[in-house]
Design a protein around this motif. Structure first.
Motif, PDB file in Angstrom:
ATOM      1  N   SER A  70     -38.783  41.400 -26.928  1.00 36.24           N
ATOM      2  CA  SER A  70     -37.628  41.257 -25.815  1.00 36.24           C
ATOM      3  C   SER A  70     -37.972  42.314 -24.568  1.00 36.24           C
ATOM      4  CB  SER A  70     -36.503  41.672 -26.596  1.00 36.24           C
ATOM      5  OG  SER A  70     -35.922  40.427 -27.423  1.00 36.24           O
ATOM      6  N   ASP A  71     -38.411  43.509 -25.294  1.00 32.78           N
ATOM      7  CA  ASP A  71     -38.672  44.528 -24.073  1.00 32.78           C
ATOM      8  C   ASP A  71     -39.687  43.998 -22.884  1.00 32.78           C
ATOM      9  OD1 ASP A  71     -37.167  46.305 -25.525  1.00 32.78           O
ATOM     10  OD2 ASP A  71     -39.020  47.301 -26.265  1.00 32.78           O
ATOM     11  N   ILE A  72     -40.778  43.490 -23.503  1.00 33.49           N
ATOM     12  CA  ILE A  72     -41.689  42.540 -22.480  1.00 33.49           C
ATOM     13  C   ILE A  72     -41.370  41.479 -21.763  1.00 33.49           C
ATOM     14  CG2 ILE A  72     -44.161  41.704 -22.326  1.00 33.49           C
ATOM     15  CD1 ILE A  72     -44.817  43.241 -24.759  1.00 33.49           C
ATOM     16  N   PHE A  73     -40.640  40.311 -22.523  1.00 35.34           N
ATOM     17  CA  PHE A  73     -40.386  39.173 -21.998  1.00 35.34           C
ATOM     18  C   PHE A  73     -38.753  38.973 -21.480  1.00 35.34           C
ATOM     19  CE2 PHE A  73     -44.054  38.452 -24.226  1.00 35.34           C
ATOM     20  CZ  PHE A  73     -44.799  38.018 -23.094  1.00 35.34           C
ATOM     21  N   GLY A  74     -37.969  39.794 -21.906  1.00 30.19           N
ATOM     22  CA  GLY A  74     -36.400  39.712 -21.779  1.00 30.19           C
ATOM     23  C   GLY A  74     -35.806  38.885 -22.511  1.00 30.19           C
ATOM     24  N   PHE A  75     -36.382  38.325 -23.707  1.00 31.81           N
ATOM     25  CA  PHE A  75     -35.752  37.583 -24.761  1.00 31.81           C
ATOM     26  C   PHE A  75     -36.618  37.616 -25.808  1.00 31.81           C
ATOM     27  CE2 PHE A  75     -38.521  34.775 -22.145  1.00 31.81           C
ATOM     28  CZ  PHE A  75     -39.104  33.916 -23.084  1.00 31.81           C
ATOM     29  N   ASP A  76     -36.152  37.334 -27.151  1.00 38.14           N
ATOM     30  CA  ASP A  76     -36.917  37.359 -28.456  1.00 38.14           C
ATOM     31  C   ASP A  76     -37.676  36.106 -28.783  1.00 38.14           C
ATOM     32  OD1 ASP A  76     -37.428  37.425 -31.323  1.00 38.14           O
ATOM     33  OD2 ASP A  76     -35.515  37.433 -31.673  1.00 38.14           O
ATOM     34  N   LEU A  77     -38.997  36.578 -28.771  1.00 34.94           N
ATOM     35  CA  LEU A  77     -39.924  35.367 -29.229  1.00 34.94           C
ATOM     36  C   LEU A  77     -40.138  34.806 -30.498  1.00 34.94           C
ATOM     37  CD1 LEU A  77     -43.110  36.101 -26.716  1.00 34.94           C
ATOM     38  CD2 LEU A  77     -41.333  34.222 -26.390  1.00 34.94           C
ATOM     39  N   SER A 108     -40.051  31.198 -31.402  1.00 32.22           N
ATOM     40  CA  SER A 108     -40.837  30.349 -30.737  1.00 32.22           C
ATOM     41  C   SER A 108     -41.961  29.915 -31.615  1.00 32.22           C
ATOM     42  CB  SER A 108     -41.527  31.122 -29.472  1.00 32.22           C
ATOM     43  OG  SER A 108     -40.312  31.935 -28.619  1.00 32.22           O
ATOM     44  N   GLN A 109     -42.268  28.667 -31.256  1.00 32.00           N
ATOM     45  CA  GLN A 109     -43.376  27.923 -31.978  1.00 32.00           C
ATOM     46  C   GLN A 109     -44.649  28.198 -31.319  1.00 32.00           C
ATOM     47  OE1 GLN A 109     -43.080  23.743 -32.373  1.00 32.00           O
ATOM     48  NE2 GLN A 109     -42.640  23.953 -34.475  1.00 32.00           N
ATOM     49  N   GLY A 110     -45.765  28.482 -32.062  1.00 32.15           N
ATOM     50  CA  GLY A 110     -46.927  28.521 -31.442  1.00 32.15           C
ATOM     51  C   GLY A 110     -47.934  28.058 -32.557  1.00 32.15           C
ATOM     52  N   ILE A 120     -49.311  25.437 -37.063  1.00 28.60           N
ATOM     53  CA  ILE A 120     -48.248  25.535 -36.014  1.00 28.60           C
ATOM     54  C   ILE A 120     -47.063  26.170 -36.726  1.00 28.60           C
ATOM     55  CG2 ILE A 120     -46.550  24.312 -34.784  1.00 28.60           C
ATOM     56  CD1 ILE A 120     -48.694  22.242 -34.090  1.00 28.60           C
ATOM     57  N   ALA A 121     -46.487  27.198 -36.468  1.00 31.98           N
ATOM     58  CA  ALA A 121     -45.252  27.778 -37.014  1.00 31.98           C
ATOM     59  C   ALA A 121     -44.456  28.883 -36.089  1.00 31.98           C
ATOM     60  CB  ALA A 121     -45.880  28.862 -38.130  1.00 31.98           C
ATOM     61  N   VAL A 122     -43.433  29.154 -36.435  1.00 34.08           N
ATOM     62  CA  VAL A 122     -42.678  30.135 -35.495  1.00 34.08           C
ATOM     63  C   VAL A 122     -43.185  31.610 -35.314  1.00 34.08           C
ATOM     64  CG1 VAL A 122     -40.464  28.657 -35.606  1.00 34.08           C
ATOM     65  CG2 VAL A 122     -40.828  30.489 -37.336  1.00 34.08           C
ATOM     66  N   LEU A 123     -43.074  32.275 -34.410  1.00 33.76           N
ATOM     67  CA  LEU A 123     -43.775  33.738 -34.671  1.00 33.76           C
ATOM     68  C   LEU A 123     -43.194  34.440 -35.689  1.00 33.76           C
ATOM     69  CD1 LEU A 123     -45.611  35.251 -33.151  1.00 33.76           C
ATOM     70  CD2 LEU A 123     -43.987  36.082 -31.489  1.00 33.76           C
ATOM     71  N   GLY A 124     -42.028  34.389 -36.023  1.00 31.32           N
ATOM     72  CA  GLY A 124     -41.386  35.224 -36.964  1.00 31.32           C
ATOM     73  C   GLY A 124     -42.030  34.877 -38.410  1.00 31.32           C
ATOM     74  N   GLN A 125     -42.841  33.845 -38.510  1.00 32.44           N
ATOM     75  CA  GLN A 125     -43.312  33.712 -40.042  1.00 32.44           C
ATOM     76  C   GLN A 125     -44.676  34.405 -40.057  1.00 32.44           C
ATOM     77  OE1 GLN A 125     -42.996  29.266 -39.781  1.00 32.44           O
ATOM     78  NE2 GLN A 125     -41.726  29.350 -41.568  1.00 32.44           N
ATOM     79  N   PRO A 144     -41.492  28.786 -26.163  1.00 28.47           N
ATOM     80  CA  PRO A 144     -40.344  29.621 -26.515  1.00 28.47           C
ATOM     81  C   PRO A 144     -39.225  28.599 -26.837  1.00 28.47           C
ATOM     82  CG  PRO A 144     -41.361  30.445 -24.449  1.00 28.47           C
ATOM     83  CD  PRO A 144     -42.162  29.064 -24.962  1.00 28.47           C
ATOM     84  N   SER A 145     -38.304  29.031 -27.628  1.00 27.87           N
ATOM     85  CA  SER A 145     -37.226  28.259 -28.165  1.00 27.87           C
ATOM     86  C   SER A 145     -36.250  28.074 -27.126  1.00 27.87           C
ATOM     87  CB  SER A 145     -36.569  28.799 -29.463  1.00 27.87           C
ATOM     88  OG  SER A 145     -35.987  30.070 -29.295  1.00 27.87           O
ATOM     89  N   GLU A 146     -35.179  27.251 -27.155  1.00 30.88           N
ATOM     90  CA  GLU A 146     -34.298  27.167 -26.301  1.00 30.88           C
ATOM     91  C   GLU A 146     -33.167  27.947 -26.361  1.00 30.88           C
ATOM     92  OE1 GLU A 146     -32.688  23.051 -25.753  1.00 30.88           O
ATOM     93  OE2 GLU A 146     -34.719  22.197 -26.056  1.00 30.88           O
ATOM     94  N   ILE A 147     -33.198  29.077 -27.466  1.00 32.12           N
ATOM     95  CA  ILE A 147     -32.308  30.054 -27.720  1.00 32.12           C
ATOM     96  C   ILE A 147     -32.763  31.297 -26.992  1.00 32.12           C
ATOM     97  CG2 ILE A 147     -31.287  31.490 -29.449  1.00 32.12           C
ATOM     98  CD1 ILE A 147     -31.799  29.256 -31.581  1.00 32.12           C
ATOM     99  N   GLY A 148     -32.669  31.369 -25.956  1.00 31.45           N
ATOM    100  CA  GLY A 148     -32.909  32.683 -24.984  1.00 31.45           C
ATOM    101  C   GLY A 148     -34.466  32.542 -24.080  1.00 31.45           C
ATOM    102  N   GLY A 149     -35.022  31.567 -24.361  1.00 30.89           N
ATOM    103  CA  GLY A 149     -36.400  31.386 -24.034  1.00 30.89           C
ATOM    104  C   GLY A 149     -36.221  30.639 -22.713  1.00 30.89           C
ATOM    105  N   PHE A 150     -37.392  29.987 -22.289  1.00 34.07           N
ATOM    106  CA  PHE A 150     -37.559  29.120 -21.236  1.00 34.07           C
ATOM    107  C   PHE A 150     -36.544  27.939 -21.510  1.00 34.07           C
ATOM    108  CE2 PHE A 150     -41.659  31.225 -21.091  1.00 34.07           C
ATOM    109  CZ  PHE A 150     -41.217  31.921 -20.107  1.00 34.07           C
ATOM    110  N   HIS A 151     -35.940  27.291 -20.572  1.00 37.60           N
ATOM    111  CA  HIS A 151     -34.942  26.049 -20.757  1.00 37.60           C
ATOM    112  C   HIS A 151     -35.596  25.020 -20.048  1.00 37.60           C
ATOM    113  CE1 HIS A 151     -32.053  28.151 -23.193  1.00 37.60           C
ATOM    114  NE2 HIS A 151     -32.016  29.071 -22.264  1.00 37.60           N
ATOM    115  N   GLU A 152     -35.695  23.777 -20.473  1.00 41.63           N
ATOM    116  CA  GLU A 152     -36.094  22.517 -19.791  1.00 41.63           C
ATOM    117  C   GLU A 152     -35.027  22.146 -18.535  1.00 41.63           C
ATOM    118  OE1 GLU A 152     -38.008  19.584 -22.111  1.00 41.63           O
ATOM    119  OE2 GLU A 152     -38.939  21.086 -23.093  1.00 41.63           O
TER     120      GLU A 152
END
Length: 90
Positions: free
Chosen positions: A14-21, A24-26, A34-39, A82-90
């Motif tokens: 959040s400090d770097i990108f302005g939202f929690d990653l 986000s899936q990577g 393929i997993a979310v970063l929190g895993q 990034p997820s749609e919860i606070g990340g980039f939106h389409e």
């Protein structure tokens, strides 16, 4: 050394990108998991964090702080969505 919960990256990303990653899936560059970063398996170090793949253990990303400035490297990620919860939106 025991790993930390991947959600510990919420503040630093959040400090770097302005939202929690952490939601986000990577994809791991090495094993293609393929997993979310929190895993990810996260290891703390005096100057930052190292996030490793939950499956193969290779380094996905590093967040470091030096002289009050944060830097970010994600060489181990093939992509990050990034997820749609606070990340980039389409």
């Amino acid at each position: 050394m025991d790993n930390l919960d991947g959600n510990v990256l919420a503040g630093p990303t959040s400090d770097i990108f302005g939202f929690d990653l952490t939601s986000s899936q990577g994809q791991c560059q090495f094993c293609e998991d393929i997993a979310v970063l929190g895993q990810s398996m996260v290891y703390g170090m005096p100057m930052g964090f190292v996030a490793r793949c939950r499956r193969c253990g290779h380094v996905l990303m590093v967040i470091m702080e030096h002289a009050g400035r944060k830097s970010f490297s994600a060489q181990g990620l093939r992509w990050l969505r990034p997820s749609e919860i606070g990340g980039f939106h389409e």
